[in-house]
Enzyme design. Structure first.
Site, mmCIF file in Angstrom:
data_model
loop_
_atom_site.group_PDB
_atom_site.id
_atom_site.type_symbol
_atom_site.label_atom_id
_atom_site.label_comp_id
_atom_site.label_asym_id
_atom_site.label_seq_id
_atom_site.Cartn_x
_atom_site.Cartn_y
_atom_site.Cartn_z
ATOM 1 N N HIS A 277 -21.638 -35.968 -27.607
ATOM 2 C CA HIS A 277 -20.191 -35.629 -27.785
ATOM 3 C C HIS A 277 -19.766 -36.050 -29.088
ATOM 4 O O HIS A 277 -18.672 -35.873 -29.422
ATOM 5 C CB HIS A 277 -19.437 -36.726 -26.706
ATOM 6 C CG HIS A 277 -18.324 -36.486 -26.500
ATOM 7 N ND1 HIS A 277 -17.241 -35.954 -27.466
ATOM 8 C CD2 HIS A 277 -17.305 -36.782 -25.388
ATOM 9 C CE1 HIS A 277 -16.118 -35.907 -26.839
ATOM 10 N NE2 HIS A 277 -16.263 -36.449 -25.568
ATOM 11 N N CYS A 278 -20.902 -36.312 -30.035
ATOM 12 C CA CYS A 278 -20.286 -36.914 -31.235
ATOM 13 C C CYS A 278 -20.746 -35.938 -32.540
ATOM 14 O O CYS A 278 -19.841 -35.215 -33.125
ATOM 15 C CB CYS A 278 -20.923 -38.031 -31.629
ATOM 16 S SG CYS A 278 -20.227 -39.331 -30.404
ATOM 17 N N ILE A 279 -22.083 -35.836 -32.811
ATOM 18 C CA ILE A 279 -22.399 -35.234 -34.049
ATOM 19 C C ILE A 279 -21.946 -33.704 -34.175
ATOM 20 O O ILE A 279 -21.574 -33.473 -35.107
ATOM 21 C CB ILE A 279 -23.984 -35.373 -34.251
ATOM 22 C CG1 ILE A 279 -24.192 -36.815 -34.245
ATOM 23 C CG2 ILE A 279 -24.450 -34.760 -35.391
ATOM 24 C CD1 ILE A 279 -25.655 -37.243 -34.401
#
Ligand code: NAD
Length: 434
Positions: A277-279
């Site tokens: 969900h981030c990078i």
């Protein structure tokens, strides 16, 4: 020091004696571990979520998040320190509210802040004097001040005196055995000095180290810098893998040797691409914001492109390996080992394995997969079930591709039994076939 009895002093006092009630909005990978840490610190916590199943499960004492033991939830519910609800009109009850809702991208890769806006609306409806609101969701610089502040002040209440507003990015790393919500330093930026002081006081009992910064924009940027740093360096490692491949040099040997330098080098490794969900998402939040200011963030775009091309690179490797054996991808049986976006977790969001499988299927391969953490895969057009990793399953595949390097997988068995292996993570025992 503010005069005794002001809302900020009341909050700080309630932090000191733990009589403050916390509200956590969004009980997922970020919200639930934070809720449990606040319970452990002695607070009572009300969890808010729009998902009835999540709420029912938690109230029954069950955890749906791998890093949070079911026992911790069961104990907290039993001790009446934690309860969950879908009733968002109860948001007036907590003294402090941490918002941990998703911040995905739209189909056109623009920020989708609709969840943050919806959560802010819910908070606004019951906002009362003395409440502290903390946004935890990763987002572009300006979200707290430009989107949340006007909505909350439209109630007629003033930030810094009537209510408090801060941004404090969550840094949780699912599956990390060493670092968790408590022992990962937490950055805090408040709209005013009182907002920051109240947030630090409230979080202090639950988090070992708090890192104050001057304002929410700095805190918002800290989180995006961290993830952009990872994206760019993984992109560089991936480019090095392609470079080494063309030069006939072992990229892993180069990286290992470079890592012996005790200063000025930080080890990043190549792989099948980036997921989670981030990078793959967060840097686009900053790129979008900068586009509105007529600036193009070149590192972000380039790293995003390089990382996104890796599934295609590895599928070509599979095709070439099969070709060397006189086989076509079409009709070949390919076993994918590991589909989670990173090792030892059960999350498939944005996993490069999904692209690898889709690309292989597009070329006519018969794809199956094994993942000890993901029993079934129902994504887009994919509908697969994890197969047991037996010698027979490995032998019957024309090619095995290792996409996620889960620790629980028997790579000796893979090396011994598979006819052909493509290893995107360098986990096969040294000296075995690749
Ligand atoms: N997963 C991670 O490793 C990680 C790490 C650091 C930061 N983050 C950031 O934290 C944020 C949350 O991510 P996550 O992985 O916990 O997401 P998640 O999908 O696991 O959980 C979000 C929860 O919010 C609920 N929700 C959605 N809208 C809501 C609303 N209006 N009111 C109440 N509940 C609502 C959902 O039902 C879900 O349970 C994101 O901004 C993400 O970028 C995630």
């Amino acid at each position: 020091m503010s005069p005794a009895g002001t809302p900020v002093d009341t909050l700080i006092g309630k932090a000191r004696d733990r009589s403050a009630v916390f509200g956590i909005v969004g009980l997922g990978y970020v919200g639930l571990p934070l809720a449990m840490e606040l319970v452990r610190a002695g607070y009572r916590v009300i969890g808010f979520d729009v998902n009835q199943r999540t709420v029912d499960g938690l109230n029954a004492g069950k955890s749906h998040i791998q890093d949070v033991p079911t026992q911790a939830v069961a104990d907290a519910v039993k001790a009446k320190k934690f309860s969950a609800t879908t009733d968002l009109t109860r948001m007036g009850e907590p003294d402090a509210i941490s918002i941990c809702v998703p911040t995905p991208l739209s189909k056109t890769k623009d920020p989708d802040v609709s969840y943050v806006l919806a959560a802010t609306e819910s908070v606004k409806r019951t906002l009362r004097k003395g409440q502290l609101i903390i946004l935890e969701s990763t987002t572009y610089p300006g979200t707290t001040r430009e989107l949340m502040l006007p909505a909350l002040e439209s109630t007629g209440m003033k930030v810094g005196t009537d209510f408090f507003l801060a941004f404090s990015p969550e840094r949780v790393d699912p599956g990390n055995p060493k670092y968790n919500t408590r022992n990962t330093p937490k950055v805090v930026g408040g709209i005013t000095e009182h907002c920051r002081a109240a947030t630090i006081a409230l979080y202090q009992p639950a988090i070992d180290t708090l890192v104050p910064v001057s304002n929410p924009e700095a805190a918002e940027l800290v989180k995006i810098l961290e993830n952009t740093f990872r994206s760019v360096n993984i992109g560089l490692a991936n480019e090095m893998a392609i470079v080494c491949d063309k030069l006939g040099v072992d990229v892993w040997e180069v990286i290992e040797a470079a890592s012996t330098k005790p200063f000025g080098f930080m080890k990043f490794t190549p792989g099948p691409g980036v997921g989670g969900h981030c990078i793959p998402l967060d840097p686009h939040y900053l790129a979008w914001k900068m586009r509105t200011l007529n600036y193009k963030t070149r590192f972000i775009e380039l790293a995003g492109e390089l990382n996104a091309e890796m599934p295609e690179y590895w599928v070509t490797k599979v095709a070439n390996a099969l070709n060397d054996q006189g086989k076509a991808v079409r009709g070949s049986k390919i076993l994918v080992v590991g589909v989670a976006y990173k090792k030892d977790i059960d999350d498939i969001r944005e996993s490069p394995a999904l692209d690898v499988i889709k690309l292989l299927e597009q070329r006519g391969a018969k794809v199956s997969y094994h993942d000890p953490h993901i029993a079934t895969l129902h994504e887009d057009k994919l509908d697969l079930k994890s197969v047991p990793l037996t010698a027979e399953a490995l032998k019957s595949a024309d090619c095995v591709i290792i996409v996620t390097d889960h620790t629980g997988v028997d790579y000796h068995l893979v090396a011994k039994s598979a006819r052909l292996v493509v290893d995107t993570r360098h986990v096969l025992p040294r000296g075995s076939l690749t």
